[in-house]
Write a protein that holds these residues in place. Structure first.
Motif, PDB file in Angstrom:
ATOM      1  N   THR A 132       0.856  -1.236   0.231  1.00  0.00           N
ATOM      2  CA  THR A 132       0.204  -0.265  -0.165  1.00  0.00           C
ATOM      3  C   THR A 132       0.916   1.886   0.188  1.00  0.00           C
ATOM      4  O   THR A 132       1.613   1.363   0.550  1.00  0.00           O
ATOM      5  CB  THR A 132      -0.697  -0.225   1.073  1.00  0.00           C
ATOM      6  N   LEU A 133       0.838   2.364  -0.839  1.00  0.00           N
ATOM      7  CA  LEU A 133       1.271   3.364  -0.462  1.00  0.00           C
ATOM      8  C   LEU A 133       0.035   4.274  -1.041  1.00  0.00           C
ATOM      9  O   LEU A 133      -0.565   4.021  -0.882  1.00  0.00           O
ATOM     10  CB  LEU A 133       2.298   3.373  -1.468  1.00  0.00           C
ATOM     11  N   VAL A 134       0.591   5.494   0.112  1.00  0.00           N
ATOM     12  CA  VAL A 134      -0.157   6.882  -0.166  1.00  0.00           C
ATOM     13  C   VAL A 134       0.792   7.741  -0.625  1.00  0.00           C
ATOM     14  O   VAL A 134       1.318   8.164  -0.754  1.00  0.00           O
ATOM     15  CB  VAL A 134      -0.466   7.654   1.222  1.00  0.00           C
ATOM     16  N   ASP A 135      -0.260   8.432  -1.550  1.00  0.00           N
ATOM     17  CA  ASP A 135       0.379   9.429  -2.578  1.00  0.00           C
ATOM     18  C   ASP A 135       0.191  10.758  -1.723  1.00  0.00           C
ATOM     19  O   ASP A 135      -1.029  11.273  -1.283  1.00  0.00           O
ATOM     20  CB  ASP A 135      -0.263   9.084  -3.881  1.00  0.00           C
ATOM     21  N   MET A 136       1.681  12.231  -1.912  1.00  0.00           N
ATOM     22  CA  MET A 136       1.417  13.050  -1.686  1.00  0.00           C
ATOM     23  C   MET A 136       0.969  13.790  -2.673  1.00  0.00           C
ATOM     24  O   MET A 136       0.978  13.470  -3.851  1.00  0.00           O
ATOM     25  CB  MET A 136       3.537  13.332  -1.617  1.00  0.00           C
ATOM     26  N   PRO A 137       0.226  14.762  -2.281  1.00  0.00           N
ATOM     27  CA  PRO A 137      -0.911  15.537  -2.877  1.00  0.00           C
ATOM     28  C   PRO A 137       0.400  16.684  -4.312  1.00  0.00           C
ATOM     29  O   PRO A 137      -0.346  17.645  -4.849  1.00  0.00           O
ATOM     30  CB  PRO A 137      -1.491  16.738  -2.290  1.00  0.00           C
ATOM     31  N   LEU A 138       1.431  16.845  -3.731  1.00  0.00           N
ATOM     32  CA  LEU A 138       2.737  17.720  -4.504  1.00  0.00           C
ATOM     33  C   LEU A 138       3.900  16.619  -5.898  1.00  0.00           C
ATOM     34  O   LEU A 138       3.233  15.320  -4.660  1.00  0.00           O
ATOM     35  CB  LEU A 138       3.082  18.604  -3.887  1.00  0.00           C
ATOM     36  N   ASN A 139       4.082  17.677  -6.252  1.00  0.00           N
ATOM     37  CA  ASN A 139       4.709  16.754  -8.014  1.00  0.00           C
ATOM     38  C   ASN A 139       3.834  17.050  -9.183  1.00  0.00           C
ATOM     39  O   ASN A 139       4.231  16.468 -10.398  1.00  0.00           O
ATOM     40  CB  ASN A 139       5.513  15.653  -7.593  1.00  0.00           C
ATOM     41  N   SER A 140       2.793  16.085  -8.816  1.00  0.00           N
ATOM     42  CA  SER A 140       1.921  16.032  -9.848  1.00  0.00           C
ATOM     43  C   SER A 140       0.968  16.957 -10.100  1.00  0.00           C
ATOM     44  O   SER A 140       1.427  18.455 -10.060  1.00  0.00           O
ATOM     45  CB  SER A 140       0.623  15.182  -9.726  1.00  0.00           C
ATOM     46  N   PHE A 141       0.669  17.358 -11.432  1.00  0.00           N
ATOM     47  CA  PHE A 141       0.310  18.962 -11.468  1.00  0.00           C
ATOM     48  C   PHE A 141      -1.550  17.941 -12.410  1.00  0.00           C
ATOM     49  O   PHE A 141      -1.273  17.417 -13.267  1.00  0.00           O
ATOM     50  CB  PHE A 141       1.116  19.343 -12.587  1.00  0.00           C
ATOM     51  N   PRO A 142      -2.164  19.288 -11.950  1.00  0.00           N
ATOM     52  CA  PRO A 142      -2.146  20.051 -10.724  1.00  0.00           C
ATOM     53  C   PRO A 142      -2.161  19.169  -9.131  1.00  0.00           C
ATOM     54  O   PRO A 142      -2.543  17.982  -9.615  1.00  0.00           O
ATOM     55  CB  PRO A 142      -3.511  20.808 -10.477  1.00  0.00           C
ATOM     56  N   SER A 143      -1.863  20.104  -8.854  1.00  0.00           N
ATOM     57  CA  SER A 143      -1.909  19.115  -7.416  1.00  0.00           C
ATOM     58  C   SER A 143      -2.901  19.004  -7.110  1.00  0.00           C
ATOM     59  O   SER A 143      -4.195  19.309  -6.722  1.00  0.00           O
ATOM     60  CB  SER A 143      -1.281  20.753  -6.322  1.00  0.00           C
ATOM     61  N   THR A 144      -2.933  17.907  -5.247  1.00  0.00           N
ATOM     62  CA  THR A 144      -4.319  17.633  -5.079  1.00  0.00           C
ATOM     63  C   THR A 144      -4.313  18.088  -4.121  1.00  0.00           C
ATOM     64  O   THR A 144      -4.744  18.030  -3.044  1.00  0.00           O
ATOM     65  CB  THR A 144      -4.450  15.689  -4.517  1.00  0.00           C
ATOM     66  N   VAL A 145      -5.355  19.448  -4.267  1.00  0.00           N
ATOM     67  CA  VAL A 145      -5.914  19.960  -3.349  1.00  0.00           C
ATOM     68  C   VAL A 145      -7.679  21.016  -3.424  1.00  0.00           C
ATOM     69  O   VAL A 145      -8.237  22.022  -2.421  1.00  0.00           O
ATOM     70  CB  VAL A 145      -4.846  21.673  -3.307  1.00  0.00           C
ATOM     71  N   SER A 146      -8.051  19.603  -4.048  1.00  0.00           N
ATOM     72  CA  SER A 146      -9.549  19.960  -4.144  1.00  0.00           C
ATOM     73  C   SER A 146     -10.261  18.787  -4.698  1.00  0.00           C
ATOM     74  O   SER A 146      -9.364  18.049  -5.015  1.00  0.00           O
ATOM     75  CB  SER A 146      -9.959  21.142  -5.168  1.00  0.00           C
ATOM     76  N   GLU A 147     -11.326  19.070  -4.828  1.00  0.00           N
ATOM     77  CA  GLU A 147     -12.394  17.863  -5.087  1.00  0.00           C
ATOM     78  C   GLU A 147     -11.545  17.393  -7.019  1.00  0.00           C
ATOM     79  O   GLU A 147     -11.553  15.879  -6.695  1.00  0.00           O
ATOM     80  CB  GLU A 147     -14.113  18.048  -4.686  1.00  0.00           C
ATOM     81  N   GLU A 148     -11.932  18.451  -7.012  1.00  0.00           N
ATOM     82  CA  GLU A 148     -11.994  18.282  -8.604  1.00  0.00           C
ATOM     83  C   GLU A 148     -10.510  17.687  -9.168  1.00  0.00           C
ATOM     84  O   GLU A 148     -11.039  16.817  -9.452  1.00  0.00           O
ATOM     85  CB  GLU A 148     -11.858  19.490  -9.576  1.00  0.00           C
TER      86      GLU A 148
END
Ligand SMILES: NC(=O)N[C@H]1NC(=O)NC1=O
Ligand SMILES: [Zn+2]
Ligand SMILES: [Zn+2]
Length: 506
Positions: A132-148
């Motif tokens: 199992t891993l938990v993915d960080m909200p940054l370094n992707s684009f866009p960052s995971t900062v909202s439901e969308e």
């Protein structure tokens, strides 16, 4: 019970509890268990056994019954005398342990697939015994900062996961004072939030201050989910990078000087009120603060010990690179070792091990944070300009074991640092241990098998050459990895189909 045995049988958990575990598990994109190509095995009901099974707080001979993706029963004792009605995979003296749970990995998709990706990253995880891993909200684009933006993650992950993957959302200035925005992100299923107290290196992931954090925690408290914090902060009396005069950017000493332990200390000191808020009766009771990748084993560690002592709900992780390397081993110009906070001196490494062994550091994570190779500036060797991040996902088990052996670490400690405690942080009640009713997430490995991480070694990271571990001799070879009963990796081969599930909090 599918076994009659001379050994002691550990009874199956109450059926109701097992059922509840299944029902709570939401896996929207997972193929049905045992689906075409999900497993290298033809069956979903079987036993695995060895002389060294890490279960029930001990290590010893046992057989584990896997049925429908769950651990159905554990038979402790001399399993070769058991009469089992289902196929038995006998792993001899190899270790059977809970699969690793890495709560800190940057998979970079969507948007930066040229850095890493769901498929390459989770293949590497499976090959390294991570289930199992938990993915960080940054370094992707866009960052995971909202439901969308979480939806974009989920779409990008579809049919690409070889292990189960959860997601942290980002706590950023834009949503920190907006409880309804945070609630929609939390309702969409992120397992908790993550924020930075210094520039993150990613433009659309700005840093938060302690006021943002204190506000965000109030919402997290309602959901009883954690906030993970990159705790480095430029102290108030420092204007920029703390470097005076012309210093050689290829020198590791220069980089070390640019991010002193005082940055970690300053961040954690600044968090003291937020940490206090998590205490019983506090403003954010129910929320939890988790400090990621602690490097400073001195003042910063002492502040965390104080917070725990006074009853704050806090935990702290460190990473294998801080435990394996010391500053004097980092060659000048070798930016593969650049990470933040930096790898510090040998005495600090010693103290990190001590804190881990004493339980002051709660768990380990990879902080796997690769980039495209050109951003590592390997030819130029400029530590001040190169991307900061260690590429390590596939290697964390052998690395922790190889460097920990000299401190006498045990298999039970490994399981606590890499499975049990991370499962708690990520709110995964049916993962992190080999127990009846739990997911059959299992790594089988040979601690004694030595090998060199050289060109002959199959590496599934997108870019093998940026890993600081390449060329190192380690011991601890992963033989097989099971994710919810699917044999997803064995003998250097992956299952045909990617049947890992996305894990969403309810
Ligand atoms: N953005 C990002 O991944 N940063 C990570 N890299 C690193 O070395 N430390 C971090 O926090
Ligand atoms: Zn970080
Ligand atoms: Zn990180």
């Amino acid at each position: 019970m599918a076994a009659s045995a001379k050994g002691r049988l550990v009874p199956v958990l109450a059926v109701a509890a097992a059922l509840a575990a299944v029902l709570l598990y939401r896996a929207p994109f997972s193929k049905s268990l045992g689906g075409e190509g999900c497993s290298l095995l033809p069956h979903d009901h079987f036993w695995i056994a060895s002389e060294r099974v890490v279960t029930l707080g001990r290590v010893g001979p046992a057989a584990v019954e896997v049925k429908g993706g769950l651990i159905n029963a554990i038979a402790v004792g001399d399993y070769r005398n058991f009469v089992l009605r289902r196929p038995l995979l006998d792993y001899g003296d190899a270790v059977i342990m809970p699969g690793l749970i890495d709560v800190h990995a940057h998979l970079d998709e969507p948007g930066r697939e040229e850095w890493e990706g769901f498929s390459t990253g989770t293949r590497a995880a499976a090959a390294g015994g991570i289930t199992t891993l938990v993915d960080m909200p940054l370094n992707s684009f866009p960052s995971t900062v909202s439901e969308e933006t979480l939806k974009l993650k989920l779409e990008a992950a579809r049919d690409k996961l070889f292990v189960d993957v959860g997601f942290w959302g980002g706590l950023v200035p834009e949503n920190a004072f907006n409880p309804s925005a945070l609630e929609s992100l939390l309702n969409a299923g992120v397992l908790g939030l993550k924020s930075f107290m210094c520039p993150s290196g990613i433009n659309d992931f700005p840093m938060t201050n302690s006021t943002h954090i204190e506000e965000g925690l109030v919402t997290l408290a309602k959901y009883q989910r954690p906030l993970l914090i990159h705790a480095e902060r430029i102290p108030d009396d420092e204007d920029d990078d703390g470097l005076d005069g012309e210093l050689d950017p290829r020198s590791y000493a220069t980089y070390l000087k640019s991010r002193p332990p005082a940055w970690e200390e300053s961040a954690i000191r600044d968090l003291q009120r937020a940490m206090k808020d998590t205490e019983a009766g506090g403003r954010s009771e129910g929320a939890h603060i988790h400090i990621v990748h602690l490097s400073d084993a001195k003042a910063s560690l002492e502040l965390m010990k104080d917070a725990k002592r006074t009853g704050a709900s806090v935990t702290v992780e460190t990473c294998p690179h801080y435990l394996a390397f010391s500053a004097d081993e980092v060659p000048d110009g070798d930016t593969r070792f650049k990470c933040a906070p930096p790898i510090r001196d040998g005495m600090n490494r010693e103290n990190l091990w001590k804190a881990l062994l004493d339980g002051h550091i709660d768990m380990l994570s990879s902080d796997h944070s690769p980039s495209a190779p050109d951003l590592k500036l390997m030819e130029e060797g400029n530590f001040l300009k190169a991307w900061g991040g260690i590429s390590s996902l596939q290697f964390v088990l052998p690395v922790t074991w190889s460097y920990g052996k000299r401190y006498g670490i045990t298999l039970n400690q490994l399981a606590a640092w890499w499975s049990e405690n991370p499962a708690k942080l990520a709110g995964q009640k049916n993962k992190g241990a080999i127990l009846p009713g739990y997911h059959a997430d299992i790594v089988v490995w040979k601690p004694e098998a030595q090998f060199e991480l050289d060109d002959s070694h199959s590496v599934y990271h997108k870019h093998r050459n940026i890993s600081a571990y390449l060329g190192k001799e380690v011991s601890g070879k992963v033989l097989s990895t099971f994710v919810r009963g699917n044999l997803v990796f064995a003998e250097d081969k992956h299952a045909k189909a990617a049947c890992g599930a996305t894990i969403l909090a309810k």
